[in-house]
Design an enzyme around this catalytic site. Structure first.
Site, PDB file in Angstrom:
ATOM      1  N   CYS A  16      -7.709 -22.799  19.835  1.00 22.67           N
ATOM      2  CA  CYS A  16      -8.926 -22.584  21.436  1.00 22.67           C
ATOM      3  C   CYS A  16      -9.302 -24.058  21.463  1.00 22.67           C
ATOM      4  O   CYS A  16      -9.556 -23.940  22.193  1.00 22.67           O
ATOM      5  CB  CYS A  16     -10.045 -22.070  20.252  1.00 22.67           C
ATOM      6  SG  CYS A  16      -9.971 -20.643  19.722  1.00 22.67           S
ATOM      7  N   ASP A  57      -2.925   7.909  -3.739  1.00 20.67           N
ATOM      8  CA  ASP A  57      -4.560   8.218  -4.311  1.00 20.67           C
ATOM      9  C   ASP A  57      -4.352   9.342  -2.520  1.00 20.67           C
ATOM     10  O   ASP A  57      -2.965   9.162  -1.597  1.00 20.67           O
ATOM     11  CB  ASP A  57      -5.299   7.149  -3.947  1.00 20.67           C
ATOM     12  CG  ASP A  57      -5.538   5.816  -2.727  1.00 20.67           C
ATOM     13  OD1 ASP A  57      -3.947   5.930  -2.387  1.00 20.67           O
ATOM     14  OD2 ASP A  57      -6.102   5.724  -3.074  1.00 20.67           O
ATOM     15  N   ASP A 101       0.843  -1.446  -0.186  1.00 19.83           N
ATOM     16  CA  ASP A 101      -0.396  -0.324   0.363  1.00 19.83           C
ATOM     17  C   ASP A 101       0.943   1.210   0.438  1.00 19.83           C
ATOM     18  O   ASP A 101       2.003   0.684   0.515  1.00 19.83           O
ATOM     19  CB  ASP A 101      -0.692  -0.184   1.106  1.00 19.83           C
ATOM     20  CG  ASP A 101      -1.881   0.786   1.401  1.00 19.83           C
ATOM     21  OD1 ASP A 101      -2.210   2.010  -0.163  1.00 19.83           O
ATOM     22  OD2 ASP A 101      -2.412   1.390   2.280  1.00 19.83           O
ATOM     23  N   CYS A 136     -10.153 -23.805  15.750  1.00 21.34           N
ATOM     24  CA  CYS A 136      -8.644 -23.943  15.835  1.00 21.34           C
ATOM     25  C   CYS A 136      -7.701 -24.739  16.645  1.00 21.34           C
ATOM     26  O   CYS A 136      -8.917 -24.608  18.319  1.00 21.34           O
ATOM     27  CB  CYS A 136      -8.714 -22.798  15.266  1.00 21.34           C
ATOM     28  SG  CYS A 136      -7.901 -21.549  16.201  1.00 21.34           S
ATOM     29  N   CYS A 193     -15.484 -21.934  18.853  1.00 21.63           N
ATOM     30  CA  CYS A 193     -13.376 -22.415  17.779  1.00 21.63           C
ATOM     31  C   CYS A 193     -13.074 -23.337  18.192  1.00 21.63           C
ATOM     32  O   CYS A 193     -12.920 -23.776  18.964  1.00 21.63           O
ATOM     33  CB  CYS A 193     -12.918 -20.722  17.463  1.00 21.63           C
ATOM     34  SG  CYS A 193     -11.874 -21.084  16.463  1.00 21.63           S
TER      35      CYS A 193
HETATM   36 ZN   LIG Z   1      -9.886 -20.175  17.369  1.00 21.33          ZN
END
Ligand SMILES: [Zn+2]
Length: 538
Positions: free
Chosen positions: A279, A122, A87, A276, A274
């Site tokens: 978690c 920009d 960016d 994952c 969750c």
């Molecule tokens: Zn998670």
């Protein structure tokens, strides 16, 4: 072309974007890497979290790491061998005012360090600005975009031409139109971050759709600063292909835990919703006891996993032709998202035009929000713009939808239909059956097996808006055709008197005969007798 579209649904697409560091699949999220402080290393972002691309800020690199980067190219410097987007520093302009760098310097610098995807400097429009100021940002960005083509020296970098204008839609349209004429490989919609922070997703819909309708549709569109998974579906459904997320670490610093439907505070969670790898091994209570820095890393990592999972769900939904269902599901995560989906009514024609006519799966129609989905719009257009009833048809027999699909194969209707044939022989072709059904309205019998008229599930009882929509379609159909008589099999259990009244009104307006029988289609004898009477009159 550097961008190839593989699958489509609504305005969303799964595509391939070719860059000098490899080909990546879209929709694609670029995690933002802050080269100064970064909780997860770029290498890990790819190897552990599976992100093939990242974005970093050319302005920060130039001002803080100039020396290291001239000796090393960007990929080696960040230790990342995927796709790197830079960016330009436009966001820093928005936050800190002017930056001490010229548009020319920032173009040269991105070429020097070897960005794969690079952005011109920009001028972001921002949110709380006057129209005059907004116009200046649009004009200055366009001027810089034109100048850019005299500055660039490398042809192997994909350049982003940003669209500005903020909430001033005429300016967004102008910006997109002019930017779209220039040979940028990618376009981007600038400064929606504040719109999103204010949860003005309806305004975001207007901004994205205005840009989309004025840009070349075949080019990929990046949505700057849209880093929360709960809005990915909306943005992708509207045709955004690329995103960047700084939110995964910014939220983590603030103890915020992302989910695909919203945000929770770590200290308010009893359970992690969750599975994952992070978690699964910890409870919120344990994480709260981590040293602050570890807790932040934990949250940043979880947040990235959630983003990745949601993107995969969306891509699968596109492939399955079920993106609308996914969109409605996500829209119910927050009232402002549902409000944004309702806003799509304004853009229904454009979405319908670009959506696939046939999909891999049937439709789930939950409530009147579904009345603006492209399949419903498409059927309505077909019926009002090109459909002509059979030439010999004089009597319109209106039959209610049935649980069985296609409707003409339902037991009761099939019986009635064969009796009609036997009783009236060739005269029966003067009777034309249409079904009245949610959400499509009128379904002529000869079309009732055409996708998706039999491939959908609805909820009974129907909501008021849906009943009224179907009633209006019935009224409109009678009004625009030239039957001599209308005979309604009135299913008062599901439709009360609403279809009945619509028929009465239309027949009165057209001065044609109207008859009805309250039926659950069990009184076939009565129907036959009534139809016989009508036919004998001829
Ligand atoms: Zn998670």
């Amino acid at each position: 072309m550097s961008f190839e579209i593989k699958e489509k649904d609504l305005l969303a697409r799964v595509g391939k974007l070719r860059t000098k560091s490899g080909t990546v699949e879209t929709p694609l999220l670029f995690p933002v890497i802050n080269p100064v402080v970064q909780p997860i290393s770029p290498r890990n972002i790819r190897e552990e979290f599976g992100f093939e691309a990242l974005i970093t800020n050319a302005y920060i690199l130039k001002s803080r790491f100039r020396k290291q980067l001239i000796e090393n190219d960007l990929h080696r410097f960040l230790d990342f061998n995927g796709v790197i987007m830079t960016d330009s520093g436009a966001y820093q302009i928005l936050v800190y005012g002017d930056v001490e760098v010229t548009p020319k310097e920032i173009v040269e610098y991105q070429e020097l360090i070897g960005s794969d995807i690079a952005t011109i400097l920009d001028i972001p429009t921002g949110w709380k600005v006057t129209e005059k100021h907004a116009e200046q940002t649009v004009n200055e960005t366009l001027k810089r975009a034109q100048e850019f083509f005299t500055l660039k020296t490398r042809d192997d970098i994909l350049w982003v031409g940003p669209v500005q204008g903020g909430r001033y839609l005429d300016l967004v349209a102008k910006s997109a139109r002019e930017m779209g004429k220039m040979p940028f490989q990618i376009h981007a919609l600038g400064s929606p971050t504040e719109v999103m922070e204010r949860y003005r997703f309806d305004v975001l819909v207007d901004m994205i759709m205005t840009a989309k309708m004025n840009l070349p549709i075949e080019k990929p569109l990046h949505l700057f600063g849209a880093g929360h998974p709960f809005m990915f579906t909306l943005a992708i459904a509207l045709g955004c292909d690329l995103f960047d997320s700084a939110a995964y670490t910014l939220y983590a610093k603030d103890n915020r835990y992302m989910t695909e439907t919203g945000t929770s505070r770590l200290n308010e969670l009893e359970y992690f919703p969750c599975a994952c790898p992070r978690c699964s091994r910890n409870t919120p209570k344990q994480v709260l006891e981590f040293p602050q820095k570890d807790a932040q890393t934990f949250l940043a990592e979880h947040n990235l996993y959630v983003c990745s999972a949601e993107l995969k769900r969306i891509k699968q939904a596109i492939k399955d032709g079920r993106l609308w269902e996914h969109l409605e599901m996500r829209a119910h995560g927050h009232p402002t998202l549902l409000q944004a989906v309702k806003r799509l009514e304004k853009y229904q024609d454009f979405i319908e035009k670009h959506d696939n006519a046939v999909k891999n799966s049937g439709l789930f129609f939950f409530n009147s929000v579904g009345l603006i989905r492209p399949e419903v719009i498409r059927h309505r257009k077909k019926l009002t713009e090109t459909y002509v009833p059979p030439r010999k048809a004089k009597i319109l027999l209106l039959a209610p939808q049935t649980r069985t699909k296609p409707f003409h194969k339902s037991k009761n209707f099939a019986e009635l239909s064969s009796k009609l044939q036997r009783t009236f022989k060739e005269k029966s072709n003067r009777i034309h059956t249409c079904f009245y059904a949610a959400p499509f309205g009128i379904i002529p019998i000869e079309l009732d097996e055409v996708y998706p008229l039999s491939q959908h599930e609805t909820v009974l009882p129907l909501d008021k808006e849906t009943v009224e929509y179907v009633a209006y379609r019935v009224f409109d159909y009678i009004n625009r055709t030239s039957y001599e008589t209308v005979m309604l099999l009135n299913d008062s259990e599901n439709w009360k008197k609403i279809i009945l009244n619509a028929c009465k009104k239309a027949c009165l307006k057209k001065s044609i005969k109207f008859k009805y029988i309250n039926t659950k289609m069990k009184q076939n004898k009565t129907v036959l007798a009534e139809l016989g009477e009508i036919l004998l009159e001829k």
